[in-house]
Every structure is written in C-alpha cells, then in structure tokens.
Design a protein around this motif. Structure first.
Motif, PDB file in Angstrom:
ATOM      1  N   ALA A 153       7.074   4.579  -2.374  1.00 41.89           N
ATOM      2  CA  ALA A 153       7.795   3.300  -2.283  1.00 41.89           C
ATOM      3  C   ALA A 153       6.886   2.068  -2.396  1.00 41.89           C
ATOM      4  CB  ALA A 153       8.602   3.260  -0.989  1.00 41.89           C
ATOM      5  N   PRO A 154       5.667   2.070  -1.821  1.00 46.69           N
ATOM      6  CA  PRO A 154       4.830   0.858  -1.927  1.00 46.69           C
ATOM      7  C   PRO A 154       4.350   0.565  -3.350  1.00 46.69           C
ATOM      8  CG  PRO A 154       4.090   2.251  -0.109  1.00 46.69           C
ATOM      9  CD  PRO A 154       5.053   3.063  -0.913  1.00 46.69           C
ATOM     10  N   LEU A 155       4.295   1.556  -4.231  1.00 47.90           N
ATOM     11  CA  LEU A 155       3.706   1.347  -5.560  1.00 47.90           C
ATOM     12  C   LEU A 155       4.447   0.301  -6.383  1.00 47.90           C
ATOM     13  CD1 LEU A 155       2.726   5.010  -6.556  1.00 47.90           C
ATOM     14  CD2 LEU A 155       1.324   3.251  -5.473  1.00 47.90           C
ATOM     15  N   PRO A 156       5.767   0.419  -6.584  1.00 46.94           N
ATOM     16  CA  PRO A 156       6.448  -0.631  -7.352  1.00 46.94           C
ATOM     17  C   PRO A 156       6.436  -1.983  -6.657  1.00 46.94           C
ATOM     18  CG  PRO A 156       8.037   0.950  -6.465  1.00 46.94           C
ATOM     19  CD  PRO A 156       6.675   1.524  -6.232  1.00 46.94           C
ATOM     20  N   PRO A 195      -1.684  -5.894 -15.179  1.00 49.17           N
ATOM     21  CA  PRO A 195      -1.858  -7.212 -14.548  1.00 49.17           C
ATOM     22  C   PRO A 195      -3.128  -7.912 -15.020  1.00 49.17           C
ATOM     23  CG  PRO A 195      -1.289  -5.555 -12.907  1.00 49.17           C
ATOM     24  CD  PRO A 195      -1.586  -4.823 -14.173  1.00 49.17           C
ATOM     25  N   CYS A 196      -3.072  -9.265 -15.060  1.00 44.06           N
ATOM     26  CA  CYS A 196      -4.262 -10.029 -15.429  1.00 44.06           C
ATOM     27  C   CYS A 196      -5.093 -10.376 -14.203  1.00 44.06           C
ATOM     28  CB  CYS A 196      -3.865 -11.297 -16.188  1.00 44.06           C
ATOM     29  SG  CYS A 196      -2.615 -12.279 -15.358  1.00 44.06           S
ATOM     30  N   ALA A 197      -4.628 -10.008 -13.016  1.00 44.85           N
ATOM     31  CA  ALA A 197      -5.407 -10.177 -11.790  1.00 44.85           C
ATOM     32  C   ALA A 197      -6.001  -8.837 -11.381  1.00 44.85           C
ATOM     33  CB  ALA A 197      -4.517 -10.740 -10.684  1.00 44.85           C
ATOM     34  N   ASP A 198      -6.781  -8.860 -10.323  1.00 52.55           N
ATOM     35  CA  ASP A 198      -7.428  -7.641  -9.839  1.00 52.55           C
ATOM     36  C   ASP A 198      -6.379  -6.668  -9.307  1.00 52.55           C
ATOM     37  OD1 ASP A 198      -9.212  -5.775  -8.966  1.00 52.55           O
ATOM     38  OD2 ASP A 198      -9.835  -6.881  -7.181  1.00 52.55           O
ATOM     39  N   SER A 199      -6.355  -5.462  -9.849  1.00 50.25           N
ATOM     40  CA  SER A 199      -5.394  -4.446  -9.407  1.00 50.25           C
ATOM     41  C   SER A 199      -6.085  -3.317  -8.654  1.00 50.25           C
ATOM     42  CB  SER A 199      -4.630  -3.875 -10.608  1.00 50.25           C
ATOM     43  OG  SER A 199      -5.535  -3.312 -11.546  1.00 50.25           O
ATOM     44  N   LYS A 200      -7.219  -3.652  -8.024  1.00 56.38           N
ATOM     45  CA  LYS A 200      -8.000  -2.627  -7.331  1.00 56.38           C
ATOM     46  C   LYS A 200      -7.198  -2.006  -6.189  1.00 56.38           C
ATOM     47  CE  LYS A 200     -12.335  -3.372  -6.946  1.00 56.38           C
ATOM     48  NZ  LYS A 200     -13.654  -3.935  -6.534  1.00 56.38           N
ATOM     49  N   LEU A 201      -6.406  -2.830  -5.473  1.00 56.72           N
ATOM     50  CA  LEU A 201      -5.615  -2.303  -4.359  1.00 56.72           C
ATOM     51  C   LEU A 201      -4.627  -1.259  -4.851  1.00 56.72           C
ATOM     52  CD1 LEU A 201      -4.730  -2.318  -1.417  1.00 56.72           C
ATOM     53  CD2 LEU A 201      -3.218  -4.252  -1.947  1.00 56.72           C
ATOM     54  N   ASN A 202      -3.951  -1.545  -5.979  1.00 58.42           N
ATOM     55  CA  ASN A 202      -3.015  -0.578  -6.551  1.00 58.42           C
ATOM     56  C   ASN A 202      -3.736   0.699  -6.956  1.00 58.42           C
ATOM     57  OD1 ASN A 202      -0.137  -1.798  -7.101  1.00 58.42           O
ATOM     58  ND2 ASN A 202      -1.586  -3.457  -7.450  1.00 58.42           N
ATOM     59  N   SER A 203      -4.918   0.562  -7.545  1.00 57.45           N
ATOM     60  CA  SER A 203      -5.675   1.728  -7.983  1.00 57.45           C
ATOM     61  C   SER A 203      -6.121   2.581  -6.797  1.00 57.45           C
ATOM     62  CB  SER A 203      -6.896   1.277  -8.794  1.00 57.45           C
ATOM     63  OG  SER A 203      -7.630   2.386  -9.247  1.00 57.45           O
ATOM     64  N   LEU A 251      -4.770   2.651  -3.773  1.00 54.05           N
ATOM     65  CA  LEU A 251      -3.598   3.257  -3.142  1.00 54.05           C
ATOM     66  C   LEU A 251      -3.111   4.459  -3.948  1.00 54.05           C
ATOM     67  CD1 LEU A 251      -1.407   3.220  -0.975  1.00 54.05           C
ATOM     68  CD2 LEU A 251      -0.109   1.626  -2.407  1.00 54.05           C
ATOM     69  N   GLY A 252      -3.096   4.321  -5.282  1.00 57.58           N
ATOM     70  CA  GLY A 252      -2.681   5.440  -6.123  1.00 57.58           C
ATOM     71  C   GLY A 252      -3.575   6.651  -5.941  1.00 57.58           C
ATOM     72  N   LEU A 253      -4.895   6.417  -5.885  1.00 57.30           N
ATOM     73  CA  LEU A 253      -5.837   7.518  -5.688  1.00 57.30           C
ATOM     74  C   LEU A 253      -5.657   8.151  -4.313  1.00 57.30           C
ATOM     75  CD1 LEU A 253      -8.249   9.168  -6.699  1.00 57.30           C
ATOM     76  CD2 LEU A 253      -9.754   7.369  -5.825  1.00 57.30           C
ATOM     77  N   ALA A 254      -5.431   7.312  -3.286  1.00 55.05           N
ATOM     78  CA  ALA A 254      -5.234   7.830  -1.931  1.00 55.05           C
ATOM     79  C   ALA A 254      -3.987   8.712  -1.861  1.00 55.05           C
ATOM     80  CB  ALA A 254      -5.123   6.676  -0.940  1.00 55.05           C
ATOM     81  N   ILE A 255      -2.924   8.297  -2.549  1.00 57.90           N
ATOM     82  CA  ILE A 255      -1.689   9.090  -2.553  1.00 57.90           C
ATOM     83  C   ILE A 255      -1.910  10.424  -3.261  1.00 57.90           C
ATOM     84  CG2 ILE A 255       0.647   9.190  -3.500  1.00 57.90           C
ATOM     85  CD1 ILE A 255       0.848   6.179  -2.966  1.00 57.90           C
ATOM     86  N   VAL A 256      -2.641  10.389  -4.381  1.00 56.23           N
ATOM     87  CA  VAL A 256      -2.944  11.627  -5.105  1.00 56.23           C
ATOM     88  C   VAL A 256      -3.704  12.601  -4.209  1.00 56.23           C
ATOM     89  CG1 VAL A 256      -4.321  12.607  -6.977  1.00 56.23           C
ATOM     90  CG2 VAL A 256      -2.881  10.617  -7.417  1.00 56.23           C
ATOM     91  N   LEU A 257      -4.713  12.093  -3.486  1.00 55.86           N
ATOM     92  CA  LEU A 257      -5.510  12.960  -2.618  1.00 55.86           C
ATOM     93  C   LEU A 257      -4.705  13.472  -1.427  1.00 55.86           C
ATOM     94  CD1 LEU A 257      -8.898  10.990  -2.566  1.00 55.86           C
ATOM     95  CD2 LEU A 257      -8.351  13.060  -3.852  1.00 55.86           C
ATOM     96  N   ALA A 258      -3.832  12.608  -0.879  1.00 58.17           N
ATOM     97  CA  ALA A 258      -3.065  12.973   0.309  1.00 58.17           C
ATOM     98  C   ALA A 258      -1.918  13.922  -0.006  1.00 58.17           C
ATOM     99  CB  ALA A 258      -2.523  11.715   0.987  1.00 58.17           C
TER     100      ALA A 258
END
Length: 316
Positions: free
Chosen positions: A159-162, A190-198, A200-207
């Motif tokens: 749910a947090p991703l979108p 995005p034209c801004a920093d999307s590090k948080l999204n990246s 979070l996505g990696l954390a979800i994959v690992l979890a």
C-alpha cells in the motif's frame, strides 16, 4: 511539494512502450500472449473448480493449491488490460493513477503467491514430521487464518508504494518500458530523488520474497534429511516424488524473480529487450506452467480435472 507533484501528474501524459523494437509485430505477438492468458485462466480455474466440487480435495494441501491458483489468476488479470490493449488496439496512454493501481495489484498478488508457496512448504513439512497430528495442526480455521494473514501482509506492505510515488514531482512525460507497470520502472520516472521509494521497494522484497524463499529452502532441507532417513529405497522414491511438483513450482516462480531483481540492479545498461524478456518470463511463465506441473505430477489433481469433464459430458 505534494501539490506540485499531483499537478504535474495531471498535466503530463503517461505511456506504456509495449515491446520495444517489435511494435510492427504486435499483432502477431498477441497470439502467444493471448494463448498464455487462456492456458493460465482456464488451467487454474479447472484446479479451483476441482478442489471446490470434490470433497476428497478438502484437505490442506489442495486448499493451498487452490489458493495458489487464485493468486496466479490475479496476477494475470492485473496485466491483461494493458497488455491486450497495446497488442490488439495500440492503446498506450492511460491515467497515471491507473498505472499505480496496476502496479499495486501485480505486486500484491505476486507477494501473496510467494506466501502461499511458503504455506505449501509448511504443509509438506508438517506432513513429513508430524503426520499423526497433521489434520489437528492444519485445521480449516487455521488454514483460513493463514490465507487471511498472507493477504493482509501483502496489502499492507504494498500500500505505501503508490502513495509515495504520488508525492514526488514528475517533470516530463512518463514513458514506461513495458506493457505493464512494475515498481522498478516507476521509480525511474520522478525528476526528484526517489531513493526512499527504492529503499522501501528493496526492503519489501527482502522481507517477503527473500524471507519466504529462505524458509522454503530450510523446510525442504529438513524434509530431504527426513526422507533420506527412510530405510526403503521405494519409500524414499515415493516420498520425493510427492514433493516434486511443488519444488518445480517454487523454482519456476523464484528463478525468474531473482533474474529480474539482478537485472534491475546489476545490469541496468542491458538492452531494453532483455529487461522486457526477463520481466515477461517472471510474470507470465509461472501462472502458465504451474497448472500444467500440478496436473501432470499430481495424480489426484489430474483425476479431479478429468472428473469435471466426465460430469459435464453426463449433463450434456
């Protein structure tokens, strides 16, 4: 920043590429894709129907198998509108919110599929270690609770991703490299920093996928250790053959998924065609092969499907 991001989404168009370099062949390419959808939906629906109508299948293993079929149909149903829309009607542009919704459902059903594969592994583990207590441990209420827990976990994590992707600004037309929307593609826009999204996505994959796959490996190592301790060679063969179909299903699911993850992180400069091929294998191959694997390797499932057709003939 959030208001500006939303405004930019309203103004900027969003496009799906389809299959890069093969746009002129989309009509022909629609044939194998449509065939895979038919095999997936019909094959998994037959498994669900066989489990539903035959009381002999109202056991934990078959209930989990039916749940797995539901998740696979869910994955295919999530990709079908945009894939068929591009290949048949050349419809590439849509509302960005629609793409976010598609991403959410694809990843949610994929996460549920991983959880169900882990549940099947747990079912096999209990069957080999505590067979006398098997039905007492895996009761129907407990199976329903496990299914609800898998669904709740998947929805909560995805749910947090979108929501986060809606809050970042977009400065140019959103062109996605596939016929469907994956998180790994959307975070490139995005034209801004999307590090948080990246992150979070990696954390979800690992979890989810990482933890699930680790527990599946552990369960089958313990199962293999127990099976090899069986004195009779015929007994070992029968025991191993019982779990072959599920091991194949696990490999069919996790090998392409690992390949996609490696491609997006270690081979970013590979051709778009390679990325498209790997993503398509990950999303389309498991739902197509799993009903075939379980029908071929699991005799009761094969007989249950045959019974469905024989009952239909009698009604006609």
């Amino acid at each position: 920043m959030g208001a500006k991001a939303n405004a930019s989404l309203d103004l900027l168009p969003s496009f799906l590429t389809g299959i890069p370099g093969l746009e002129a062949q989309h009509g022909w390419l629609s044939i194998p894709f449509f065939t895979m959808y038919i095999i997936d939906i019909v094959g998994n629906s037959l498994i669900m129907a066989a489990v539903r109508v035959d009381p002999a299948f109202h056991e934990p293993m078959y209930l989990f198998l039916s749940t797995l079929a539901i998740t696979e149909v869910g994955v295919s149903a999530s990709t079908l509108p945009t894939v068929i829309g591009i290949l048949w009607f050349d419809v590439r542009q849509a509302d960005f919110d629609g793409y976010l919704a598609q991403m959410f459902f694809i990843h949610t059903f994929s996460c549920m599929e991983s959880g169900v594969l882990l549940a099947v592994s747990y079912d096999h583990f209990v069957a080999i270690y505590n067979l006398p207590w098997y039905t007492a441990i895996l009761t129907l209420p407990r199976i329903i609770s496990m299914g609800f827990g898998i669904t709740l976990k998947s929805v909560t994590l995805m749910a947090p991703l979108p929501t986060l992707l809606k809050k970042v600004p977009y400065c140019h037309a959103n062109v996605l490299s596939l016929s469907y929307c994956l998180h790994s593609d959307l975070i490139q826009l995005p034209c801004a920093d999307s590090k948080l999204n990246s992150i979070l996505g990696l954390a979800i994959v690992l979890a989810t996928f990482g933890l699930d796959s680790l527990l599946i490996v552990v369960s089958y190592v313990l199962i293999l250790y127990t099976v090899l301790g069986i004195a009779s060679g015929e007994g070992r063969r029968k025991a191993l053959n019982t779990y072959v179909s599920h091991i194949c299903a696990v490999l069919v699911y996790y090998v392409p998924m690992i390949g996609v993850s490696v491609m997006h992180r270690a081979a970013k400069h590979a051709s778009t065609m390679v990325h498209t091929l790997m993503s398509s294998i990950y999303l389309f191959v498991p739902p197509v092969l799993n009903p075939i694997i379980y029908s071929v390797k699991t005799r009761p499932v094969r007989q249950g499907i045959a019974t469905l057709f024989s009952c239909k003939k009698e009604l006609l």
